[in-house]
Design an enzyme around this catalytic site. Structure first.
Site, mmCIF file in Angstrom:
data_model
loop_
_atom_site.group_PDB
_atom_site.id
_atom_site.type_symbol
_atom_site.label_atom_id
_atom_site.label_comp_id
_atom_site.label_asym_id
_atom_site.label_seq_id
_atom_site.Cartn_x
_atom_site.Cartn_y
_atom_site.Cartn_z
ATOM 1 N N TYR A 102 -62.351 11.590 7.507
ATOM 2 C CA TYR A 102 -62.926 12.876 7.109
ATOM 3 C C TYR A 102 -63.240 12.872 5.607
ATOM 4 C CZ TYR A 102 -62.291 17.808 5.605
ATOM 5 O OH TYR A 102 -62.393 19.041 5.014
ATOM 6 N N ASP A 150 -52.166 14.051 10.657
ATOM 7 C CA ASP A 150 -53.030 15.228 10.724
ATOM 8 C C ASP A 150 -53.386 15.405 12.199
ATOM 9 O OD1 ASP A 150 -55.043 17.107 10.739
ATOM 10 O OD2 ASP A 150 -56.086 16.294 8.998
ATOM 11 N N ILE A 153 -54.817 18.117 13.626
ATOM 12 C CA ILE A 153 -55.625 19.329 13.652
ATOM 13 C C ILE A 153 -56.493 19.453 14.903
ATOM 14 C CG2 ILE A 153 -57.618 18.375 12.421
ATOM 15 C CD1 ILE A 153 -57.912 20.928 10.901
ATOM 16 N N LYS A 199 -59.659 24.186 14.299
ATOM 17 C CA LYS A 199 -60.407 23.422 15.295
ATOM 18 C C LYS A 199 -59.966 23.787 16.705
ATOM 19 C CE LYS A 199 -62.116 21.284 11.819
ATOM 20 N NZ LYS A 199 -63.492 21.529 11.383
#
Lengths: 488, 480
Positions: B145, B230, B232, B268
Site C-alpha cells: 500500500y 495489518d 484491515i 474496508k
C-alpha cells in the site's frame, strides 16, 4: 526459548521515556475523586470534581436544536440518504459546509471583526492533535518553543512527546496579574540562547488556561513584534475564545495582524469546539495557519486525525444555523458569567480572592494566605488537605508550572447549580474553621499537626504511585485522570 | 522568511509521485452515467460500497444508535463530553466481538486491549512511534500500500526495507526473501525493529496460508523483531481459503507475544472510511499503554463510537452483515474476473480485498516501468479508467495493475468492462506482437494535450497546492 525481553531494547525511546507527562504526583486528586465521587443523593460526602475544564451549561439548548433538526444526522429518516456519501467521505480537505460553519463561528466569536477563510480550515485530532501537528510543521527535534506560564499541563505532552521539542517557560507573575511582558519574553529567549537551545516560536493560549483572562491589544502587538524581531513563529491557542463572558472582549490574533505590519507567514491559530461548544468527545481540532506551506503540510498531516465525517456533517448543520448560534453564544456567555459570579463572590465573602477574570471555564484562586510557607511543597500539602478534607478536586498551580506557589485552578462549568452550592459551602466551612483557630501562627501550628497527619498518609499514597512501574495501567482505577481525558 | 521544520519541507508526505496523474484525469472528467458518460471511471479507490442498503435498513430500525434522534438524544450530553482515551466500554466490546466473528470465532479479542487511533493511518504511525527510533527500519513485503511510505516514515523518521516478492510464486513471502531483506538492511547499517505484513494483502487480494504465517512468526522470534499484522481487509475475504489471522497462529507456534501487534479498522470491512475508526491491538502491555496515551492525537469521535457500539453489539446484524458482504463481494469479483478473462486478461488468483491484481504484462511494449507508465497513461486517457500501476505499490516487476471493483454500482461496472473489451479488441494486433509497438507510434497516439499535462504534472512546485484540483487523490483520501 527465554522470551523475557527488556522493553528498553525492544521499544522506541519515545515509548520508554516519560515525556507523555502522566507520571506526575497530580493524580492523587483524581484517585480520590474516582474512588469517592460526589453524588447529591448516593454519595453526598464524596469528592466534587473541580479539576476538569468542561462546559456543561448549554446542553439543553443543543438538545432542543437536535430534535428540531433531524436532517443534521445521517441516521434519521430525514438524513439517511446522506449516509453512504458521508460514510465514504475521507477527503482530508474536509466537508465544505463543515469548514464554512467553523470559519463563520470563529469569525463570530471574534466579534465579526475578521473573517476566516473556509479554505484555510484544516482538521486535526482535537486541539491535542492540532498543537502537535503545528509543532511538527514548525520545528525540528531539539528545537524549543517559549510558553508563558502558568500554562495548560497537556502542553508538556502535546508539544514535546513525539516531536522531540522542548518547552522554555516564560515566567509571568502575580504582581502584574500574570501579564506577558516583553522583558519576560526577552529573558526567556536569552536564557535559551545561552543554553544553545534553538527557539522556533512562542505559543500562547488566549484566553488563558488556567488564568481565565484575555490578552489585551498592547500585549498582543508586543508579542507579534517580538516574534518578528526574532524571526520566529507565533501560535495562538484560541480554544476558549467563545467562553468570554464579560469585558474586555476577546481579540483574535487574526485581528491584530490585520492592523499591524507583520510577517503573516509566522502566524498560526489552533482552535477546537471542545470548550466553546462543550463537545470534547467529538474531537474537533482546527489548525488555521496564515502560512500556505504550513497549511498544506498540516492538511496532509490531518490524515492522522481527521474529524469523523458523521461529526463534520452534524456540526456543519449546527454551525451554519446562524440564528441558533447567535442565541447559543449569548446564552452561553450569560450562564458562564452567572456561574463565575456565584463562585467568586461566594469565595470573596469568606476572604478568598481570585485573579480577576472574564473567560474560561475556571478561575484562578489565590490560596497564598493559607500556605504554611511560600513553597511548592506547602502548596501540595494544602492541595492534599483540599482533596482529602474539603473533598474538592482542584488543580494546584504547580501542575501548570506556575512560578509562584499558592494558586489553584477551580473549574465551575462542569456541574449543576446544586453541586455548586455544596462546593461553596464546603469551602466556606474550611476557611471559617481555619479562622476560628485564631491568629495565623496558631492556625499554622494547628494545620501543621493536621497536615503532618494527613500528609503522612498522603505521602504514602504518593510513594505507592511513584514505585508502581505502570501507574497508568490498562486496569487503571483512574480512567478519568486529566491526561486520560485528552484535555483538561 | 521564518523557517519550517525538515519534516514540513521534505517529501516524506509522499504526494509528489507520478501516481497522481490518474487522479487528475479523473477529477477533471469524472464519469457519470447521465451527465458525463464518457468520463473517467474511478477504479483506483479501494472502497466497499456494496452493503450500504443493508446498513441503512438497520439504521432505520435502530434510531437509538444515533445520539441525534429523539430516541438517542438522551445520551447526547454524556457522549459529547466523553473524551476518555480508554474509549467507551461498549465500543471496545463491540469491536472486539466483531474482530472475533470475522475470524470465525476461532479467537477471542480482549476489549481491554482495544486501543483507538485516527483510522488505520493513525494506527500505523502510532505503532511505528512505539516500536522504532528515527533511523531504525521496518521490513515490508512488496507490493505494498503506497500510504505506508507516509504513515510509517514521515513524522517518525523510520526507514522501510522492501522484502521482494515475485510473480513466479504468486508473490508469496518466502523465508529467503525475508532473510535477504534483513541482511541487506544490516549491510546498509539499518537496525531492523520489525516486519509489517498486510493480510489479506493490498494490492494482491490474496491471503497468507497458515504455513507462511507460522514461518513468519518463527522468523520474527528468531530475530527478536516485532510483527505488525495489518488485518484491515479481514472481513473482505469472500471465498476459500479462509482467512487465518496472526492471532490464531500465535496460539499454535511458540512465540514471544510481546512482539505481536495487530492493526485494524472499519474502513474496508464495513465501508466506513469517513468515520476514522482505527484500532491497535497489541499483545505487548507496554506498547498497548503507550499507544493508548498516543490515541489522544486521534481518538474516534464519541458520536461514532456510540453508533458503532450499538451496531456491532447487535450480533444478529453482524452475522448477517458478514454473510451479505461476502456474497456481494464474491459476486462482483467473480463477474469482473470472468469478464476480463473472456478478453484474455488475467489476474492473480485472489479471494479477498476490494480489488484485483491485474496482469497486463503482455500488453507492455517494453518490460520496464516506463513501459508500465506508458500503458497506464493509455488506460487513463484512452480507455478512461483510473487504475493503479504496480510501480506505485513498489512492485518489483512491471506490468501489474490494481483495479478496484467494490466502489461502483453494477451499471458502472458494465461500462468499465465494455471499455476494456473495446480497447483489447481494438488493439489486439498492435499489442500482441511487440515489435509493432514502437515508441513513436505510441507517442502519436498520445494527444498533445496529454504531453502538456505530463509536463505540468512533473513540475516540482505546487503539485499539491491547497487549491489542488485533486481533492480526491489517494493520499488526500486518508487511505486507498
Amino acid at each position: 526459548m527465554e522470551f523475557r525481553r527488556n522493553n528498553r531494547q525492544l521499544l522506541s525511546k519515545i515509548a520508554t521515556n516519560d515525556r507523555h507527562g502522566e507520571d506526575s504526583p497530580y493524580f492523587d486528586g483524581w484517585k480520590a475523586y474516582d474512588s469517592d465521587p460526589f453524588h447529591p443523593t448516593h454519595n453526598p460526602h464524596g469528592v466534587i470534581q473541580m479539576g476538569l475544564a468542561e462546559n456543561q451549561l448549554c446542553f439543553d439548548l443543543i438538545e432542543k436544536w437536535i430534535l428540531e433538526n433531524p436532517d443534521a444526522s445521517i441516521c434519521t429518516a430525514e438524513g439517511i440518504d446522506k449516509f453512504r456519501d458521508i460514510a465514504n467521505f475521507q477527503d482530508y480537505h474536509g466537508l465544505k459546509e463543515f469548514r464554512e460553519g467553523v470559519a463563520k463561528f470563529m469569525g463570530r466569536v471574534g466579534g465579526n471583526r475578521v473573517t476566516f477563510d473556509p479554505d484555510r480550515i484544516v482538521m486535526s485530532g482535537g486541539a491535542t492533535g492540532a498543537n502537535e501537528t503545528v509543532m511538527f510543521c514548525l520545528a525540528d527535534p531539539g528545537d524549543a518553543f517559549l510558553v508563558p506560564s502558568p500554562y495548560y499541563a497537556g502542553f508538556a505532552r502535546d508539544l514535546r512527546w513525539r516531536t522531540g521539542l522542548d518547552i522554555v517557560p516564560v515566567d509571568c507573575e502575580s504582581s502584574n496579574n500574570f501579564r506577558i511582558t516583553r522583558a519576560a519574553l526577552e529573558e526567556a529567549y536569552e536564557k535559551a540562547q545561552r543554553s544553545n537551545i534553538n527557539v522556533k516560536g512562542v505559543i500562547v493560549a488566549n484566553p488563558s488556561n488556567p488564568l481565565g483572562t484575555v490578552l489585551d491589544k498592547e500585549t498582543m502587538r508586543s508579542l507579534v513584534s517580538f516574534i518578528n524581531d526574532k524571526n520566529i513563529h507565533l501560535v495562538c491557542d484560541e480554544i476558549y475564545s467563545a467562553t468570554v463572558f464579560s469585558s474586555p472582549r476577546f481579540i483574535s490574533i487574526a485581528e491584530i495582524i490585520r492592523d499591524m505590519d507583520c510577517n503573516r507567514d509566522s502566524i498560526h491559530i489552533v482552535y477546537s469546539l471542545s470548550k466553546d461548544m462543550g463537545f470534547p468527545g467529538f474531537r474537533v481540532g482546527i489548525v488555521y495557519s496564515f502560512n500556505d506551506d504550513v497549511m498544506d503540510c498540516a492538511r496532509k498531516m490531518s490524515s492522522f486525525g481527521l474529524v469523523s465525517s458523521e461529526t463534520q456533517f452534524f456540526l456543519a448543520a449546527m454551525l451554519n444555523d446562524d440564528e441558533f448560534i447567535g442565541n447559543f453564544m449569548r446564552e452561553s456567555s450569560k450562564r458562564l458569567a452567572k456561574r463565575h459570579h456565584v463562585f467568586t463572590k461566594g469565595l470573596e465573602r469568606v476572604g478568598i480572592s481570585s485573579l480577576k477574570s472574564n473567560a474560561g471555564l475556571f478561575f484562578w484562586m489565590d490560596m497564598r494566605p493559607l500556605l504554611k510557607e511560600q513553597t511548592v511543597e506547602a502548596e501540595i500539602e494544602l492541595w492534599r488537605v483540599i482533596i482529602n478534607k474539603v473533598k474538592l478536586n482542584v488543580s494546584p498551580g504547580s501542575s501548570f508550572q506556575c512560578s509562584e506557589p499558592g494558586w489553584f485552578r477551580v473549574c465551575f462549568a462542569n456541574m449543576d447549580d446544586e453541586t455548586v452550592g455544596v462546593a461553596l459551602e464546603r469551602i466556606r466551612q474550611f476557611v471559617l474553621q481555619g479562622k476560628e483557630k485564631g491568629e495565623v501562627s496558631e492556625k499554622s501550628k494547628h494545620w501543621k499537626k493536621h497536615n503532618l497527619r494527613l500528609s503522612f498518609s498522603s505521602v504514602r499514597l504518593y510513594d505507592e504511585n511513584l514505585s508502581s512501574p505502570r501507574m497508568i495501567s490498562p486496569h487503571s482505577p483512574i480512567p478519568q485522570s486529566p491526561l486520560v481525558r485528552t484535555r483538561t | 522568511m521564518v523557517s519550517m521544520s525538515k519534516i514540513a519541507t521534505g517529501n516524506g508526505h509522499g504526494e509528489n509521485s507520478p501516481y497522481f496523474e490518474g487522479w487528475k484525469a479523473y477529477e477533471t472528467n469524472p464519469f457519470h452515467p447521465i451527465d458525463r458518460p464518457d468520463g473517467v471511471i474511478q477504479m483506483g479507490l479501494a472502497e466497499n460500497q456494496l452493503c450500504f442498503e443493508f446498513i441503512k435498513k438497520w439504521l432505520m430500525e435502530h434510531p437509538e444508535a444515533s445520539v441525534c434522534t429523539s430516541e438517542g438524544v438522551g445520551r447526547f450530553k454524556e457522549t459529547a463530553l466523553f473524551q476518555d482515551y480508554h474509549g467507551m466500554p461498549e465500543f471496545r466490546q463491540a469491536v472486539a466481538k466483531f474482530m472475533g466473528k470475522v475470524r470465525g470465532d476461532r479467537v477471542k479479542f480482549d476489549p481491554e486491549r482495544i486501543v483507538m487511533s485516527g483510522g488505520a493511518t493513525g494506527a500505523h504511525e502510532t505503532v511505528a512511534f512505539c516500536l522504532a527510533d528515527p533511523g531504525e527500519a521496518l521490513l515490508l513485503p512488496t507490493p505494498y500500500y503506497p500510504g505506508f511510505d507516509r504513515d510509517l516514515r514521515w513524522r517518525t523518521g523510520v526507514e522501510l526495507v522492501p522484502v521482494i516478492c515475485e510473480s513466479c510464486n504468486n508473490f508469496q513471502i518466502t523465508r529467503n526473501a525475508l532473510e535477504a531483506a534483513y541482511e541487506k538492511a544490516g549491510e546498509d547499517g539499518l537496525r531492523v525493529k520489525g516486519l509489517l505484513i498486510t493480510n489479506p494483502s493490498n494490492p494482491l487480494g490474496t491471503i497468507m496460508d497458515r504455513d507462511t504465517l507460522k514461518s513468519i512468526v518463527r522468523f520474527v522470534n528468531e530475530k527478536n523483531i516485532h510483527l505488525i499484522g495489518d488485518e484491515i481487509y479481514a472481513a473482505t475475504v469472500f471465498k476459500s481459503p479462509e482467512f487465518v489471522s496472526i492471532s490464531e497462529v500465535i496460539e499454535e507456534v511458540e512465540c514471544d507475544r510481546d512482539l505481536i501487534h495487530i492493526v485494524y479498522s472499519l474502513s474496508k470491512d464495513m465501508g466506513f472510511p469517513g468515520f476514522r475508526v482505527g484500532i491497535i491491538y497489541s499483545y505487548n502491555d507496554a506498547v498497548m499503554n503507550c499507544a493508548r496515551k498516543m490515541s489522544s492525537y486521534g481518538l474516534v469521535s464519541s458520536q461514532t463510537q456510540h453508533l458503532i457500539a450499538t451496531m456491532l453489539n447487535d450480533h444478529d446484524f453482524v452475522d448477517d452483515f458478514i454473510v451479505e458482504s461476502r456474497e456481494q463481494l464474491f459476486k462482483r469479483h467473480e463477474y469482473f474476473t470472468w469478464s476480463l478473462s473472456q478478453v484474455g486478461i488475467g489476474s492473480l488468483k485472489g479471494n479477498g480485498g476490494l480489488f484485483i491484481w491485474m496482469d497486463l504484462r503482455k500488453l507492455l511494449k517494453d518490460n520496464t516501468f516506463e513501459g508500465e507508465m506508458d500503458l497506464w497513461r493509455v488506460i487513463i486517457n484512452e480507455v478512461k479508467l483510473n487504475v493503479s500501476p504496480g510501480s506505485s505499490f513498489h512492485c518489483h516487476e512491471p506490468g501489474w495493475f490494481r483495479v478496484c471493483f467494490a466502489n461502483m454500482d453494477d451499471n458502472t461496472m458494465e461500462v468499465a468492462l465494455s471499455r476494456i473489451r473495446a480497447f483489447i479488441l481494438k488493439n489486439n494486433e498492435s499489442i500482441v506482437p511487440r515489435k509493432l509497438c514502437r515508441r513513436s507510434s505510441l507517442k502519436l497516439s498520445l494527444s498533445r494535450s496529454l504531453s502538456r499535462r505530463i509536463d505540468d504534472f512533473m513540475s516540482p512546485t505546487g503539485i499539491m497546492s491547497p487549491h489542488s484540483p485533486l481533492p480526491q487523490s489517494p493520499l488526500v483520501r486518508a487511505r486507498t
